[in-house]
Design an enzyme around this catalytic site. Structure first.
Site, PDB file in Angstrom:
ATOM      1  N   LYS A  41      50.458  48.224  54.174  1.00 21.87           N
ATOM      2  CA  LYS A  41      49.274  48.045  53.323  1.00 21.87           C
ATOM      3  C   LYS A  41      49.106  49.146  52.255  1.00 21.87           C
ATOM      4  O   LYS A  41      48.019  49.346  51.724  1.00 21.87           O
ATOM      5  CB  LYS A  41      47.976  47.950  54.157  1.00 21.87           C
ATOM      6  CG  LYS A  41      48.035  46.998  55.325  1.00 21.87           C
ATOM      7  CD  LYS A  41      48.745  45.710  55.070  1.00 21.87           C
ATOM      8  CE  LYS A  41      48.054  44.818  54.064  1.00 21.87           C
ATOM      9  NZ  LYS A  41      48.933  43.633  53.752  1.00 21.87           N
ATOM     10  N   TRP A  46      54.119  45.369  46.187  1.00 21.06           N
ATOM     11  CA  TRP A  46      54.057  45.737  44.772  1.00 21.06           C
ATOM     12  C   TRP A  46      55.365  46.437  44.381  1.00 21.06           C
ATOM     13  O   TRP A  46      55.987  46.111  43.357  1.00 21.06           O
ATOM     14  CB  TRP A  46      52.844  46.657  44.546  1.00 21.06           C
ATOM     15  CG  TRP A  46      52.373  46.751  43.140  1.00 21.06           C
ATOM     16  CD1 TRP A  46      52.923  46.155  42.033  1.00 21.06           C
ATOM     17  CD2 TRP A  46      51.232  47.488  42.677  1.00 21.06           C
ATOM     18  NE1 TRP A  46      52.193  46.479  40.916  1.00 21.06           N
ATOM     19  CE2 TRP A  46      51.163  47.295  41.276  1.00 21.06           C
ATOM     20  CE3 TRP A  46      50.274  48.289  43.299  1.00 21.06           C
ATOM     21  CZ2 TRP A  46      50.155  47.883  40.493  1.00 21.06           C
ATOM     22  CZ3 TRP A  46      49.273  48.869  42.528  1.00 21.06           C
ATOM     23  CH2 TRP A  46      49.217  48.668  41.136  1.00 21.06           C
ATOM     24  N   HIS A  97      59.052  50.062  56.931  1.00 22.17           N
ATOM     25  CA  HIS A  97      57.798  50.682  57.386  1.00 22.17           C
ATOM     26  C   HIS A  97      58.079  51.661  58.521  1.00 22.17           C
ATOM     27  O   HIS A  97      57.135  52.130  59.172  1.00 22.17           O
ATOM     28  CB  HIS A  97      56.851  49.620  57.953  1.00 22.17           C
ATOM     29  CG  HIS A  97      56.266  48.677  56.956  1.00 22.17           C
ATOM     30  ND1 HIS A  97      55.763  49.066  55.746  1.00 22.17           N
ATOM     31  CD2 HIS A  97      56.062  47.332  57.015  1.00 22.17           C
ATOM     32  CE1 HIS A  97      55.288  48.003  55.101  1.00 22.17           C
ATOM     33  NE2 HIS A  97      55.469  46.944  55.850  1.00 22.17           N
ATOM     34  N   SER A 127      42.490  47.388  53.990  1.00 19.52           N
ATOM     35  CA  SER A 127      43.490  46.346  53.735  1.00 19.52           C
ATOM     36  C   SER A 127      44.123  45.889  55.052  1.00 19.52           C
ATOM     37  O   SER A 127      44.338  44.690  55.277  1.00 19.52           O
ATOM     38  CB  SER A 127      44.552  46.905  52.774  1.00 19.52           C
ATOM     39  OG  SER A 127      45.484  45.924  52.434  1.00 19.52           O
TER      40      SER A 127
HETATM   41  P1  A3P Z   1      44.363  44.834  49.364  1.00 14.05           P
HETATM   42  O1  A3P Z   1      44.326  44.232  50.736  1.00 14.05           O
HETATM   43  O2  A3P Z   1      43.515  46.059  49.258  1.00 14.05           O
HETATM   44  O3  A3P Z   1      44.085  43.853  48.277  1.00 14.05           O
HETATM   45  P2  A3P Z   1      51.504  45.947  51.375  1.00 14.05           P
HETATM   46  O4  A3P Z   1      52.334  45.196  50.392  1.00 14.05           O
HETATM   47  O5  A3P Z   1      51.998  47.325  51.653  1.00 14.05           O
HETATM   48  O6  A3P Z   1      51.242  45.154  52.600  1.00 14.05           O
HETATM   49  O7  A3P Z   1      50.096  46.205  50.669  1.00 14.05           O
HETATM   50  C1  A3P Z   1      49.255  45.127  50.384  1.00 14.05           C
HETATM   51  C2  A3P Z   1      48.145  45.615  49.478  1.00 14.05           C
HETATM   52  O8  A3P Z   1      48.682  45.840  48.161  1.00 14.05           O
HETATM   53  C3  A3P Z   1      47.044  44.587  49.335  1.00 14.05           C
HETATM   54  O9  A3P Z   1      45.860  45.358  49.100  1.00 14.05           O
HETATM   55  C4  A3P Z   1      47.489  43.850  48.077  1.00 14.05           C
HETATM   56  O10 A3P Z   1      46.472  43.119  47.449  1.00 14.05           O
HETATM   57  C5  A3P Z   1      47.954  45.035  47.235  1.00 14.05           C
HETATM   58  N1  A3P Z   1      48.831  44.643  46.126  1.00 14.05           N
HETATM   59  C6  A3P Z   1      49.942  43.888  46.171  1.00 14.05           C
HETATM   60  N2  A3P Z   1      50.426  43.695  44.932  1.00 14.05           N
HETATM   61  C7  A3P Z   1      49.591  44.336  44.086  1.00 14.05           C
HETATM   62  C8  A3P Z   1      49.530  44.487  42.656  1.00 14.05           C
HETATM   63  N3  A3P Z   1      50.429  43.927  41.862  1.00 14.05           N
HETATM   64  N4  A3P Z   1      48.530  45.219  42.141  1.00 14.05           N
HETATM   65  C9  A3P Z   1      47.603  45.792  42.925  1.00 14.05           C
HETATM   66  N5  A3P Z   1      47.597  45.675  44.272  1.00 14.05           N
HETATM   67  C10 A3P Z   1      48.579  44.956  44.846  1.00 14.05           C
END
Ligand code: A3P
Length: 284
Positions: A41, A46, A97, A127
């Site tokens: 998270k 991203w 992870h 998150s």
């Molecule tokens: P939120 O739950 O706060 O929206 P991971 O990929 O490590 O599981 O993290 C997921 C988090 O990254 C989620 O946060 C998701 O919405 C956010 N995320 C993924 N892509 C993103 C982007 N392009 N810009 C901003 N946040 C992003």
């Protein structure tokens, strides 16, 4: 609920002991490999998109046609050995992870690169709380307060955020380690992309950077089936109520924490991070 696997004091979803041993002991790291390492998270998905788009010099075709878990696969999930073996004709970008002590041994003494992305831990907690409601490997949280207790004690799949960050950040200052934050990506995406390009030895012109910026934006990713996990079966990830691509902002913790929860969090943070002065992550 799907079962996590117990392995060396941790619980891991969607894997087996054999796959975890592959990731830790057998995977032969190549000097050209680039790892996307995070506590869950923190911006993993991203960064997958960023690395994919940098690799293709901004051409979105790959990101639109191939699921992210095949482009930048997790080394520790089920069947990762097979998935990684199939990457023959290109540079390998790999996600993980894993806490540092369980990460592939062959990384030590290699020239492979790690990009470690951290996120403000209060936002990680929020998150993770929402993600636990849709991911069937995770216990459904009774309340945010309950979840927070587990987060602070490290009683979650992948273990403690504090130990993860501290373990990996011991590598700050070594040539093949780049520390990055979710907040850097939010504040200065272009500058951060340039830093990543320089680190992995890619040169992108301004037009290619424009295309990377556009295609890694939250609004594009949330509708990209190859990036938003909508291809995952509902019995594993149920996105009918809440979506994986949830809000995508920094500071959402302010909408979830009570003053008492926030103060308690700060206290635990100070205790656990006392030996690592740089890890304030915006917490004063
Ligand atoms: P939120 O739950 O706060 O929206 P991971 O990929 O490590 O599981 O993290 C997921 C988090 O990254 C989620 O946060 C998701 O919405 C956010 N995320 C993924 N892509 C993103 C982007 N392009 N810009 C901003 N946040 C992003």
């Amino acid at each position: 609920m799907a079962e996590c696997v117990e392995y060396r004091g941790y619980r891991f979803p969607a894997t087996t002991v054999k796959d975890l041993e592959f990731a830790g002991n057998e995977l032969q790291v190549l000097d050209d490999d680039v790892f996307n390492v995070t506590y869950p998270k923190s911006g993993t998905t991203w960064m997958i998109e960023i690395l994919s788009l940098i690799h293709t010099n901004g051409d979105p075709t790959w990101s639109k046609e191939t699921p992210n878990w095949s482009r930048v696969p997790w080394i520790e999930i089920q069947d990762s050995e097979e998935t990684i073996k199939k990457i023959q004709d290109r540079r390998r970008y790999l996600s993980s992870h894993l806490p540092r002590q369980l990460f592939c041994k062959s990384f030590t003494n290699s020239k492979a690169k790690v990009i470690y992305t951290a996120r403000h831990p209060k936002d990680v907690a929020v998150s993770f709380y929402h993600f636990s409601k849709i991911n069937k490997f995770f216990a459904y949280p009774e309340s945010f307060d309950d979840f927070l207790k587990n987060f602070l004690s490290g009683n979650l799949p992948y273990g403690s955020w504090f130990d993860h960050v501290k373990g990996w950040l011991e590598l700050v200052g070594t040539d093949n380690f780049l520390f990055n934050t979710y907040e850097d990506l939010q504040k200065d995406l272009r500058g951060t992309l340039k830093r990543i390009c320089a680190f992995i030895g890619k040169e992108l012109d301004e037009a290619a950077l424009d295309s990377v910026m556009e295609n890694v934006s939250f609004h594009i990713m949330k509708d990209n089936r190859m990036a938003n996990f909508s291809l995952v079966p509902e019995k594993i990830m149920d996105q009918t109520q809440n979506r994986f691509m949830r809000k995508g902002i920094a500071g959402d913790w302010k909408n979830h924490f009570t003053v008492a929860q926030s103060e308690y969090f700060d206290k635990v943070f100070k205790e656990k991070m006392a030996d690592w002065r740089e890890a304030t992550m915006g917490l004063e």
